[in-house]
Write a protein that holds these residues in place. Sequence first.
Motif, short mmCIF file in Angstrom:
data_model
loop_
_atom_site.label_atom_id
_atom_site.label_comp_id
_atom_site.label_asym_id
_atom_site.label_seq_id
_atom_site.Cartn_x
_atom_site.Cartn_y
_atom_site.Cartn_z
N ALA A 1 -2.06 -4.99 -3.64
CA ALA A 1 -2.15 -3.53 -3.46
C ALA A 1 -2.16 -2.83 -4.82
O ALA A 1 -2.94 -1.89 -5.04
N PHE A 2 -1.32 -3.28 -5.76
CA PHE A 2 -1.30 -2.62 -7.07
C PHE A 2 -2.59 -2.91 -7.85
O PHE A 2 -3.09 -2.05 -8.58
N PRO B 1 0.81 -1.23 0.00
CA PRO B 1 0.00 0.00 0.00
C PRO B 1 0.85 1.28 0.00
O PRO B 1 0.54 2.23 -0.73
N GLU B 2 1.94 1.28 0.76
CA GLU B 2 2.82 2.47 0.79
C GLU B 2 3.48 2.66 -0.59
O GLU B 2 3.64 3.79 -1.06
N ALA C 1 -5.45 -3.00 -6.72
CA ALA C 1 -6.51 -2.11 -6.21
C ALA C 1 -6.17 -0.64 -6.42
O ALA C 1 -6.98 0.23 -6.07
N GLY C 2 -4.99 -0.35 -6.99
CA GLY C 2 -4.55 1.05 -7.07
C GLY C 2 -4.59 1.62 -8.48
O GLY C 2 -5.00 0.94 -9.43
N PRO C 3 -4.15 2.87 -8.64
CA PRO C 3 -4.29 3.57 -9.92
C PRO C 3 -3.16 3.35 -10.93
O PRO C 3 -3.29 3.74 -12.08
N ALA D 1 2.03 6.51 -7.16
CA ALA D 1 0.96 7.37 -7.68
C ALA D 1 1.36 8.84 -7.49
O ALA D 1 1.21 9.66 -8.40
N GLU D 2 1.88 9.17 -6.32
CA GLU D 2 2.30 10.54 -6.01
C GLU D 2 3.41 10.99 -6.97
O GLU D 2 3.45 12.14 -7.39
N TRP E 1 -0.33 -1.87 -14.01
CA TRP E 1 0.60 -2.94 -13.59
C TRP E 1 0.53 -4.13 -14.54
O TRP E 1 -0.52 -4.40 -15.16
N VAL F 1 2.32 1.70 -3.54
CA VAL F 1 1.31 2.20 -4.49
C VAL F 1 1.11 3.70 -4.31
O VAL F 1 1.11 4.48 -5.28
N ALA F 2 0.99 4.15 -3.05
CA ALA F 2 0.77 5.58 -2.79
C ALA F 2 1.95 6.41 -3.28
O ALA F 2 1.77 7.45 -3.93
#
Length: 263
Positions: free
Chosen positions: A111-112, A83-84, A114-116, A90-91, A119, A86-87
């Motif tokens: 985590a990827f 999760p960290e 579910a993320g933006p 994205a940032e 991948w 991915v954040a």
Amino acid sequence: MTFLVTGATGKAGRHVVDRLLAEGQRVRALTRHPGKVIFPAQVEVVRGDLTDPDSLRDALRGVVGVHLLTTGGDDYATLTTGPELVALFAEADVRRVALLWNGQVGPVEEAFAAGPVEWTRLEPTDFMSNTLQWLPQIEKGRVEEVFGDVRVAVVHEGDVGAVAARVLIDGGHARRSYTITGPVGLTARDRLAVIGNALGRRLEFAELSEEQARERWRAAGHSEELVEVLAAWQRTPHPATSVVSDLLGREPVPFEQWVRERF
Ligand SMILES: NC(=O)c1ccc[n+]([C@@H]2O[C@H](COP(=O)([O-])OP(=O)(O)OC[C@H]3O[C@@H](n4cnc5c(N)ncnc54)[C@H](OP(=O)(O)O)[C@@H]3O)[C@@H](O)[C@H]2O)c1
């Protein structure tokens, strides 16, 4: 374009670096020990640790794509920092990531998913270079190994690197998983016979029981988590796929060629 390669000092990662360079891309190589590693002069070596995502902030600046390990630490522990990561990606506006799996889908992949960030999961079979673990035994003429009759289409690390580079440079592989293999399933006995032929020596194969193999992995200092992963992975046949020829337009490198390169 600039790409960040994690695991850049490892068996597959160094080929990802080479392929990206060969295609004229800018490469940043991540390592925990920048003073100890040697790369071509045009590679920017950066320090970072995947278990400490904050250490990656500078390394991610201006990066389009990342080749990302899903393990961290010397015992291939599954990374729990998905999760960290991915954040952070994205940032930093990272466009795409190639996730090198560890034999099973874990928290980083989840985590990827579910993320933006776009991948692609790379699911190689065993690297041909794993065979180098046999070297001390080969010198003595007898190799002890578990699951000697399980057929695995072992893959040249260079093919893994080439697929990773294609996926990262071209894009268009979002949310796909690729089982990257060599051209043909080979048992451990087959592989030892190929090495014996190349060396012109008779090499004996001795089959270990699963329990003996587990004891050896524990004695080598592996965690119970890794012992379970190794046992489950090695007892399972992994047949050849067409991923290398589909993505690279050529056949995968055969084990015989890898042996000629290394022996
Ligand atoms: N070997 C296989 O058959 C195989 C098959 C499928 C998938 N895989 C996966 O491929 C990955 C690499 O395996 P390998 O066999 O290439 O290993 P390897 O040659 O031993 O290389 C391990 C790499 O991981 C890096 N690393 C370890 N902990 C790290 C951390 N906390 N932060 C950042 N980098 C870290 C090391 O970088 P530094 O030491 O330079 O920091 C090194 O580049 C593993 O995740 C493995 O599960 C391997």
